[in-house]
Design an enzyme around this catalytic site. Structure first.
Site, PDB file in Angstrom:
ATOM      1  CG  ASP A   1      10.577  -0.511   4.126  1.00  0.00           C
ATOM      2  OD1 ASP A   1       9.405  -0.201   4.396  1.00  0.00           O
ATOM      3  OD2 ASP A   1      10.989  -1.679   4.168  1.00  0.00           O
TER       4      ASP A   1
ATOM      5  CD  GLU B   1       1.496  -6.347   4.492  1.00  0.00           C
ATOM      6  OE1 GLU B   1       0.924  -5.273   4.213  1.00  0.00           O
ATOM      7  OE2 GLU B   1       2.220  -6.957   3.681  1.00  0.00           O
TER       8      GLU B   1
ATOM      9  CB  THR C   1      -3.572  -2.702   2.986  1.00  0.00           C
ATOM     10  OG1 THR C   1      -3.414  -3.801   2.084  1.00  0.00           O
ATOM     11  CG2 THR C   1      -2.762  -2.961   4.238  1.00  0.00           C
TER      12      THR C   1
ATOM     13  CD  GLU D   1      -2.626  -0.655   8.190  1.00  0.00           C
ATOM     14  OE1 GLU D   1      -1.800  -0.665   7.238  1.00  0.00           O
ATOM     15  OE2 GLU D   1      -2.387  -1.132   9.315  1.00  0.00           O
ATOM     16  CG  ASN D   2      -3.766   5.207   3.783  1.00  0.00           C
ATOM     17  OD1 ASN D   2      -3.878   5.030   4.997  1.00  0.00           O
ATOM     18  ND2 ASN D   2      -2.892   6.061   3.265  1.00  0.00           N
TER      19      ASN D   2
ATOM     20  CG  LEU E   1      -0.317   3.336  -2.839  1.00  0.00           C
ATOM     21  CD1 LEU E   1      -0.721   3.656  -4.277  1.00  0.00           C
ATOM     22  CD2 LEU E   1       1.141   2.930  -2.772  1.00  0.00           C
TER      23      LEU E   1
ATOM     24  NE  ARG F   1       4.738   5.275   7.479  1.00  0.00           N
ATOM     25  CZ  ARG F   1       4.683   4.184   8.217  1.00  0.00           C
ATOM     26  NH1 ARG F   1       4.796   4.274   9.534  1.00  0.00           N
ATOM     27  NH2 ARG F   1       4.521   3.012   7.660  1.00  0.00           N
TER      28      ARG F   1
END
Length: 543
Positions: A170, A254, A413, A451-452, A454, A481
């Protein structure tokens, strides 16, 4: 996360809370040129006139008629898997401002040139409703929607009812709305609570879903009102530009309990985490369930032998090989704990379904890829998160069936992870976990997206995703990202090749070997032998 993280270091500059449109003059990624200034700023906040779809940028092939956009919008489905890219967490900052708008616009054009379908962005409850209950500020997000439309990109927009900050990666802090935190302060039991009494302010406890604990409204009513305001503000774009609404259902958006919080070193990988059922509302529900089961004593507290956040399964009485988890009491408790989570997900998604029905936008929900201790009998880390998945029980089938009832896509994920890359002592198996979730989705006839977990730029990770997407028939993949690293030469080349492979259904084609520095897909960098570069491109290249 090393694990199920949604974030990485943001490339956006520090925010100026006094401005709606952040004006920092930081340069865009070196691979793109800045688009010319437009007159969009002149559009009044209340005007919803549809902007014309921008033509594809230079070097970007226009989509063929048979290609599709991920559920929603027009046209049939493309043969491969569309790729979206997550925007930085602070794309819209705590003060409601769009950060580094010109650099963001240039980055979006670069993504479009690479064949990316669209982008995903968190629509923070703590930003939009920060001024008070029912006072919504959508203007920065409206500017982002117009920007994406001009770039020819689609949007996945996340109804983020959770806090940003406190989990691995974050990069900024965006708390819940101040007025909601005031209510939490006056009534601490609205926060998730562990056995030692530690409160977690990331998300309102699901134990009070139906109670008017937020200025006279229930959390479900608050979420519903928020989504309804969003729908009304962006009605002209839903189903066309905004093709997907991902509904936040817990921490990190999530469907799970906050069982492994990173803040202040509370948890560390690969710890088992802790049950989050000790606020008074959850305890009252547990007591009622125990009485209904004819065992009043089971409702007096949660498991006494479940250990602490950083423990391993065999260090506890509950999660060890033949531990309490596999007794009559253990099965009762885990059924109740996971059932409460399922009911919460169903309640929030039912509200979302009622709001967005008929808009053309697809609903989705995210399930965490908790792959550590997956090879043990108890699957301890999954159990504390609320997934009743063990050697003897499939915990993802009920989740998939619930999502199917609400017509929501299951977004999962850790699609990039390989078992061989995980530490042996953690008993991980992301590959087997993905296989299990894929089977659950198929049995429930629910779409699976991925999604990945990491931030990865390497050939191994991209190849793993391509193979999984082809084998599982993913409806979409969202890459974590967008940041400066993504646009670096080798990383960008790998990413462009990855996007093409996903579009081609798994066939990875390398970029020309002569293109050793910058891909010829870069926006603003034209073949010098055919056309002189624009001054804006020269300026971007010089950064």
């Amino acid at each position: 996360m090393a694990l199920t993280l949604r974030s990485s270091t943001s490339f956006l500059s520090p925010l100026d809370p006094s401005s709606k449109l952040h004006k920092a003059e930081d340069a865009p990624p070196c691979c793109v040129s800045l688009p010319p200034e437009t007159g969009s700023a002149a559009i009044t906040p209340t005007r919803r006139l549809r902007l014309a779809r921008a033509a594809p940028v230079e070097h970007a092939a226009a989509p063929a008629p048979e290609e599709l956009l991920h559920r929603g919008g027009c046209g049939p489905r493309r043969r491969g898997t569309p790729v979206y890219v997550m925007l930085p967490l602070d794309t819209v900052g705590p003060g409601g401002q769009l950060s580094r708008a010109r650099a963001l616009a240039a980055s979006l054009m670069a993504l479009r040139s690479a064949g990316v379908e669209g982008v995903m962005v968190d629509v923070w409850w703590g930003v939009v409703e920060r001024e008070g209950p029912g006072r919504y500020d959508w203007e920065a997000y409206a500017e982002l929607v117009r920007m994406a439309e001009r770039a020819g990109l689609r949007l996945q927009m996340v109804m983020s009812f959770h806090q940003c900050g406190g989990n691995v990666g974050d990069s900024c802090i965006i708390p819940l709305p101040g007025w909601a935190l005031e209510e939490m302060s006056s009534n601490p039991d609205t926060a998730y609570t562990d056995r030692s009494g530690r409160r977690n302010p990331e998300y309102i406890s699901l134990g009070c879903d139906a109670l008017p604990v937020l200025k006279g409204r229930t959390p479900i009513q608050v979420y519903s009102d928020y989504m309804r305001s969003f729908r009304d503000r962006f009605s002209d774009y839903l189903g066309d530009v905004i093709v997907e609404i991902q509904v936040g259902l817990g921490p990190c958006g999530e469907l799970r309990y906050p069982s492994y919080p990173e803040a202040n070193g509370t948890w560390r990988f690969p710890g088992i985490g802790e049950f989050q059922c000790y606020d008074k509302y959850m305890r009252a529900s547990l007591q009622a369930a125990a009485e209904a089961a004819g065992h009043e004593e089971w409702g007096r507290n949660g498991p006494h032998d479940a250990g602490e956040y950083k423990k391993f399964p065999e260090e506890t009485g509950f999660f060890r090989r033949d531990g309490t988890w596999n007794t009559e009491y253990g099965r009762f408790f885990l059924e109740w704990y996971s059932g409460m989570l399922l009911e919460h997900g169903d309640r929030v998604l039912a509200a979302a379904e009622a709001v967005f029905l008929g808009t053309g936008a697809t609903l989705s929900a995210k399930v965490a890829g908790i792959h550590w201790h997956y090879r043990t009998r108890s699957h301890a880390a999954e159990l504390t998160a609320g997934y009743y998945n063990t050697r003897h029980r499939d915990g993802y089938a009920p989740i998939a069936r619930m999502l199917a009832r609400r017509g929501a896509v299951l977004n999962f994920t850790c699609m990039e992870m390989r078992d061989e890359q995980q530490p042996e002592h953690a008993n991980c198996s992301p590959e087997l976990l993905v296989q299990q979730v894929r089977a659950a989705a198929r049995a429930a006839r629910v779409e699976l997206a991925g999604e990945n977990a990491l931030e990865r730029y390497d050939e191994s990770a991209f190849s793993q995703v391509v193979g999984t997407a082809a084998g599982a028939g993913l409806s979409a993949f969202t890459y974590l990202r967008m940041n400066k690293k993504l646009f670096d030469g080798d990383n960008w080349r790998q990413f462009v090749s990855f996007v093409k492979a996903m579009a081609d259904g798994g066939e990875r084609a390398a970029l020309p070997s002569c293109d050793t520095e910058h891909s010829n897909l870069y926006v603003g960098f034209l073949d010098a032998a055919k056309e002189k570069r624009a001054p804006e491109a020269e300026a971007a290249a010089a950064v």
